[in-house]
Design a protein around this motif. Sequence first.
Motif, PDB file in Angstrom:
ATOM      1  N   THR A  99       2.410  -7.091  -1.687  1.00 44.18           N
ATOM      2  CA  THR A  99       1.033  -7.363  -1.307  1.00 44.18           C
ATOM      3  C   THR A  99       0.133  -6.877  -2.437  1.00 44.18           C
ATOM      4  O   THR A  99       0.517  -6.005  -3.223  1.00 44.18           O
ATOM      5  N   VAL A 100      -1.071  -7.432  -2.525  1.00 44.59           N
ATOM      6  CA  VAL A 100      -1.927  -7.124  -3.665  1.00 44.59           C
ATOM      7  C   VAL A 100      -3.212  -6.405  -3.270  1.00 44.59           C
ATOM      8  O   VAL A 100      -3.972  -5.991  -4.154  1.00 44.59           O
ATOM      9  N   ASN A 101      -3.461  -6.268  -1.971  1.00 43.60           N
ATOM     10  CA  ASN A 101      -4.643  -5.535  -1.529  1.00 43.60           C
ATOM     11  C   ASN A 101      -4.293  -4.721  -0.283  1.00 43.60           C
ATOM     12  O   ASN A 101      -3.259  -4.926   0.348  1.00 43.60           O
ATOM     13  N   THR A 119      -3.656  -9.236   2.887  1.00 44.05           N
ATOM     14  CA  THR A 119      -3.994 -10.634   3.172  1.00 44.05           C
ATOM     15  C   THR A 119      -3.493 -11.589   2.089  1.00 44.05           C
ATOM     16  O   THR A 119      -3.451 -12.796   2.297  1.00 44.05           O
ATOM     17  N   GLN A 120      -3.127 -11.039   0.928  1.00 44.00           N
ATOM     18  CA  GLN A 120      -2.555 -11.863  -0.127  1.00 44.00           C
ATOM     19  C   GLN A 120      -1.342 -11.153  -0.709  1.00 44.00           C
ATOM     20  O   GLN A 120      -1.265  -9.920  -0.685  1.00 44.00           O
ATOM     21  N   GLN A 121      -0.416 -11.944  -1.240  1.00 46.78           N
ATOM     22  CA  GLN A 121       0.766 -11.345  -1.831  1.00 46.78           C
ATOM     23  C   GLN A 121       1.285 -12.194  -2.981  1.00 46.78           C
ATOM     24  O   GLN A 121       0.957 -13.368  -3.103  1.00 46.78           O
ATOM     25  N   ALA A 122       2.080 -11.531  -3.816  1.00 43.59           N
ATOM     26  CA  ALA A 122       2.780 -12.212  -4.905  1.00 43.59           C
ATOM     27  C   ALA A 122       4.234 -12.348  -4.509  1.00 43.59           C
ATOM     28  O   ALA A 122       4.866 -11.387  -4.048  1.00 43.59           O
ATOM     29  N   ALA A 123       4.784 -13.525  -4.695  1.00 44.55           N
ATOM     30  CA  ALA A 123       6.168 -13.784  -4.308  1.00 44.55           C
ATOM     31  C   ALA A 123       7.139 -13.015  -5.204  1.00 44.55           C
ATOM     32  O   ALA A 123       6.816 -12.674  -6.351  1.00 44.55           O
ATOM     33  N   GLY A 124       8.319 -12.767  -4.680  1.00 41.97           N
ATOM     34  CA  GLY A 124       9.362 -12.139  -5.472  1.00 41.97           C
ATOM     35  C   GLY A 124       9.954 -13.109  -6.478  1.00 41.97           C
ATOM     36  O   GLY A 124       9.678 -14.319  -6.451  1.00 41.97           O
ATOM     37  N   TYR A 125      10.781 -12.591  -7.365  1.00 39.99           N
ATOM     38  CA  TYR A 125      11.362 -13.444  -8.395  1.00 39.99           C
ATOM     39  C   TYR A 125      12.657 -12.848  -8.910  1.00 39.99           C
ATOM     40  O   TYR A 125      12.948 -11.656  -8.726  1.00 39.99           O
ATOM     41  N   ASN A 148      -6.021  -4.520  -5.608  1.00 38.48           N
ATOM     42  CA  ASN A 148      -7.406  -4.416  -5.133  1.00 38.48           C
ATOM     43  C   ASN A 148      -8.429  -4.797  -6.209  1.00 38.48           C
ATOM     44  O   ASN A 148      -9.495  -4.186  -6.299  1.00 38.48           O
ATOM     45  N   ASP A 149      -8.103  -5.791  -7.027  1.00 35.37           N
ATOM     46  CA  ASP A 149      -9.041  -6.204  -8.065  1.00 35.37           C
ATOM     47  C   ASP A 149     -10.378  -6.578  -7.445  1.00 35.37           C
ATOM     48  O   ASP A 149     -10.445  -7.295  -6.432  1.00 35.37           O
ATOM     49  N   SER A 150     -11.458  -6.105  -8.060  1.00 32.87           N
ATOM     50  CA  SER A 150     -12.786  -6.259  -7.464  1.00 32.87           C
ATOM     51  C   SER A 150     -13.287  -7.695  -7.465  1.00 32.87           C
ATOM     52  O   SER A 150     -14.241  -8.021  -6.761  1.00 32.87           O
ATOM     53  N   ASN A 151     -12.658  -8.572  -8.259  1.00 32.58           N
ATOM     54  CA  ASN A 151     -13.069  -9.971  -8.295  1.00 32.58           C
ATOM     55  C   ASN A 151     -12.041 -10.896  -7.643  1.00 32.58           C
ATOM     56  O   ASN A 151     -12.161 -12.118  -7.748  1.00 32.58           O
ATOM     57  N   GLY A 152     -11.036 -10.327  -7.006  1.00 33.12           N
ATOM     58  CA  GLY A 152     -10.003 -11.137  -6.382  1.00 33.12           C
ATOM     59  C   GLY A 152      -9.038 -11.750  -7.375  1.00 33.12           C
ATOM     60  O   GLY A 152      -8.217 -12.599  -7.002  1.00 33.12           O
TER      61      GLY A 152
END
Length: 667
Positions: A592-594, A598-604, A644-648
């Motif tokens: 997850t990224v936040n 609510t958003q995530q990066a897939a595994g690889y 938690n990048d401030s600009n998404g």
Amino acid sequence: MDIPPFDLPAALSVVQVAPAAAGQPGVNLSEALVGVPGILARDRQNYAQDAQISIRGFGSRATFGVRSIRLYVDGIPATLPDGQGQVSHFNLDSADRVEVLRGPFSVLYGNAAGGVVQLWSAEGTPTPVTTLGMNAGSNDAFRYSVDTRGTLGPVDYNIAGSEFLSGGYRPHSRVRRESDNARFGMDLGDGKKLTIVANRLNQPISQDALGLTREQVDADPRQVASAATQYNTRKSILQNQLGAIYEQRLDSGDQWRAMGYFGQRSILQYQSIPVGVERSPLSPGGVVALDTDYGGLDTRWTHTGQLAGRDVEFVLGASIDGQRQHRRGYNNFIGNTLGVIGALRRNEDDNVDSVDEYAQWYWHFAEQWSLLLGARHDDVRFSARDLHITAINPDDSGGVSYAATTPVAGLEFRPGHDLRFYISYGKGFETPSFNELGYRSDGLPGLAFNLRPALSRHLELGAKWQITRALEFDAAAFGSDTRDELAVRTSESGRSTYQNVGDTRRQGVEFSLTGQLADSWQVSAGFTHLQARFRSAFLACRSTPCTMVTMPVAAGTRIPGVPENYGSLRIQHGSDLGWHESLDLTGVGSVTVNDTATQQAAGYGLIGMDASYTFALAASTRLQLSARVDNLGNRRYIGSVIVNDSNGRYFEPGPGRTWMLGARLVF
């Protein structure tokens, strides 16, 4: 302490560094960490922000540099007293080995020690040896290096220098990095030894392509955020450091060691803060200029002897570290011209002082049992002196102090010469860094002195098995509970503020297999299963930009940036002369990224291969030619995330299939 890694009641991996043997160019520390469990080193493909390193989930929230992990080069800290570190000056050309310590005994290294990474330079060789290297490959990457080692009378030396240039996988990712490292060991006689270490990092240009939103990644992962080119986001770094270690054996059972170091680090960073935001009278601007002087002293006494007829070793020491940082902020515009140094908006002196005392005691109290105890007390003082005072922006000077005592204990059982079982427990603490103290959540200027340190408890159960004299299997189950974990409170226009959010838990298991499988065959494999969760509910940003936390985060939510499963494998075949081949496999689960998940990066999963051939040109001269391919399957994947990048813009895409050709001449 002088205890073999196999006999330590702790998870310690020791990796011999040999970039040439694996066909690696020696650019990134991650090259040396394949097969090490617990640690996750992600190359951002963004040299303006350094590598992203976490150990058992600690350090995953760092948006730049290395956080929550202690870093050392030849016993000299690469982590500043506030807990912020970087590995860009780790020189692999001169390296002998990398040590990765995980679990409870990390806390003996003080503030922000969720794990420890140490790089050790090789000693000079009895016969002088010089290595010339050159690599060229995809994305306009080019690197050349030189390393010379030898002995002159009582002095052994190891001097290395390199330059790396790349156009980058994505536009606006160009980098130029110069790295130099020198180690001199001097035998002074009578049991006295002096080691001097000097290193230099010059990174005059490293463009920052910034992260991408999910929509941008799906459309074109090689694109660059428009704000990056609009404001010409970039960073330049210059660091020079000198350290000395003096060791003296007082008698057969006592030794004294003193270490001192001093360094200077300058950073100039151009950010993409919108002009409208900077026009606020309280804005610190969009250009950050940092000039930092840092240094410290450490002295320790070691005693070895007998207690009740059994081996015992005792260490008692103290250290002091200081950081003097002059921070300035400027507008990143003049009139309609963006990406330039404008009006002064922030000017302050940020200082940190740390005074620490520590002790360790090891006792092999029975034939099959040993005990290792330790304790450390840290006093960390932050202070800020505001030099930019106006009628609207008042004096924001102030300070805050943190202190903690962190004990640790480990018990080991040895049922046979090839088997070890152990249990260890410790407490740790982590102060906010100046990055987290830098901005207040109420929007007013000054530092966030209301933040509390995060306190942690660590437990580990482990086993080590020497299958053969050259092959070892290790396993560990671990758990860490943290109170007053730090997380983002507000996030807007490139600025994040922080809050203490209650309890978290990181727990899991890890396995590793390292050594020689058969003649000319070597393996290094590591796997980690990790569950990292918030145990307390709290409020977080619903979306970005965010000026107020309104989104409930339930207990049990995953900590962002931490995969539940990750591992790597390297199999090598070959000898010093002739053919040498290796195969790398890397797998990382989704993250997850936040904080709200609510958003995530897939595994690889990635495959890398290389092959080299070494010619004997003369009795002491060898030429090695090599070729390497990374991401053989040309997979699209997210190499790292900006939590938690401030600009998404959370996502930093990894490169597709890349190649690298190399040549090394040793004489």
